[in-house]
Design an enzyme around this catalytic site. Structure first.
Site, short mmCIF file in Angstrom:
data_model
loop_
_atom_site.label_atom_id
_atom_site.label_comp_id
_atom_site.label_asym_id
_atom_site.label_seq_id
_atom_site.Cartn_x
_atom_site.Cartn_y
_atom_site.Cartn_z
CE1 TYR A 62 -3.69 2.58 0.87
CE2 TYR A 62 -1.87 3.62 2.01
CZ TYR A 62 -3.13 3.69 1.47
OH TYR A 62 -3.83 4.86 1.53
CD GLU A 93 -6.11 4.87 -0.90
OE1 GLU A 93 -7.15 4.77 -1.56
OE2 GLU A 93 -6.09 4.89 0.35
#
Ligand code: GDP
Ligand code: MN
Length: 387
Positions: free
Chosen positions: A109, A197
């Site tokens: 991530y 993101e």
């Protein structure tokens, strides 16, 4: 403002971030053509909506032929996809993205956001990629790495390598990752982003770092500097009431309660929401009509409030400074006639031309509950919806 995954990948790619090749498609045939154009044995077809969780909801599929790409696109396009981020009503898929498939060895991530606590842009990273990051943060906070980027130093390769090591990256991946962070930070600053993101950021089986998913949000107040990004606004993905409000330059935020509030001035709007809650009800929105609103704007605001079927009562709280109470009253009367007002309306106004305003309302024939002050107004509207 949010944009679609394929648009975010185009922007990040322009800044040098490693993203898979791909093409958006609005029809099943376009999806088949996109598969052929990629010229790879496998591709991934992905629903384009402004929400994550598509993988688990059946919005992402690995395909091995143009026909398979066509079939899956036909299945998605025009359908409503419900993911854990869309809410139960889901989102209609109007486009898919066909991109070359990657062989994934690890999913990580990586995010960048305006970190209010640090007063800087921070990098958020985790070894737990491909998952709901909020859940990782709640259950295993030790697996979240947060590193603020000192704006005077910029995204230094030292900081990039430090995060790379914390993620367990090795060899060439370390520099690839540091360079990706550099591209991402440059894209973030130059587009006035508020969030970037990448979930997941993957390490491929041949050891390359690649952005497999991408999400970007932008600061609305910076959009005037980026006409190209502003063009990417997708009204289908936005709350229709908020889109309508933006047209009239109203500050409107949709909330979950049942008291529609129309107020002038952000501070007074906040205070009004507080006092509504104090008397035991919940505001349905934040709405600031602004200082110099004209009749048309007031009427638009009133229509927008009443278009929300959950609104069971309306509270208008105006302090007439630059805004004149007679203008407000005129707008309310016009809008109330257009929409056929069915819910109780409580009005509290004070200030410039208040007597004329009250007179307009009183003579309009509309049922208005007049309130003496803010507390009285909040009490009356709460009582009215309970009656
Ligand atoms: P989201 O579920 O809306 O966040 O959509 P993502 O773009 O993150 O895709 C969901 C999942 O699909 C990812 O976590 C990957 O596991 C998988 N996925 C997407 N593209 C590929 C690919 O090219 N190869 C492989 N092996 N998996 C992929
Ligand atoms: Mn994702």
């Amino acid at each position: 403002m949010n944009i679609h995954e394929f648009q975010a990948k185009q922007i990040l790619g322009r800044f040098g971030a490693p993203v898979p090749k791909g093409q958006p498609a609005s029809t099943a045939d376009e999806a088949a053509a996109a598969f052929k154009a990629l010229g790879q044995p496998k591709a991934v077809v992905k629903a384009q909506i402004h929400a994550g969780g598509r993988g688990k909801a059946g919005g992402v599929k690995l395909v091995s032929s143009a026909d398979e790409a066509r079939d899956f696109a036909a299945k998605l396009l025009g359908k409503t996809l419900v993911t854990h981020q869309t809410g139960p009503q889901g989102r209609v898929v109007r486009r898919v993205y066909v991109e070359e498939a990657s062989q994934v060895a690890r999913e990580l991530y990586l995010g960048m956001l305006v970190d209010r606590k640090a007063g800087m842009v921070s990098v958020i990273a985790s070894t737990e990629g491909g998952m709901d990051i909020e859940e990782v943060a709640a259950k295993t906070p030790e697996k979240i790495i947060t590193e603020p980027i000192n704006p005077l130093l910029g995204m230094s390769s030292f900081l990039g390598r430090k995060i790379a090591f914390a993620l367990g990256l090795k060899d060439k991946q370390v520099n690839q990752f540091a360079s990706l962070l550099g591209s991402m930070y440059k894209a973030f600053l130059e587009t006035d982003a508020s969030l970037v993101e990448i979930n997941p950021l993957v390490v491929t089986q041949d050891g390359k770092v690649l952005c497999l998913d991408a999400k970007m949000s932008f600061d609305d107040n910076g959009l005037f500097r980026h006409p190209d990004i502003r063009e990417l606004r997708d009204p289908n993905e936005e709350d229709p009431a908020e889109t309508e409000a933006a047209k009239y330059d109203l500050s409107y935020v949709h909330l979950d309660g049942n008291i529609g509030c129309m107020v002038n001035g952000a501070g007074l709007a906040m205070a009004t929401m507080d006092i509504v809650k104090f008397y035991g009800a919940e505001p349905a929105n934040f709405l600031d009509v602004g200082g110099g609103a004209n009749t048309e704007k007031v009427a638009a605001a009133f229509r927008i409030l009443l278009s929300d079927e959950r609104v069971k009562g309306v509270l208008i709280n105006i302090f007439g400074g630059i805004m004149r109470c007679d203008v407000l009253a005129q707008g309310v009367v016009e809008a109330a006639r257009q929409v056929n007002l069915k819910v109780p309306l409580v009005v509290r106004m004070e200030g410039t031309n208040v007597e004329q305003g009250k007179k307009i309302l009183a003579e309009s024939g509309i049922k208005v509950i007049a309130a003496a002050d803010m507390a009285d107004a909040a009490r009356r509207v709460t009582e009215a919806i309970r009656a």
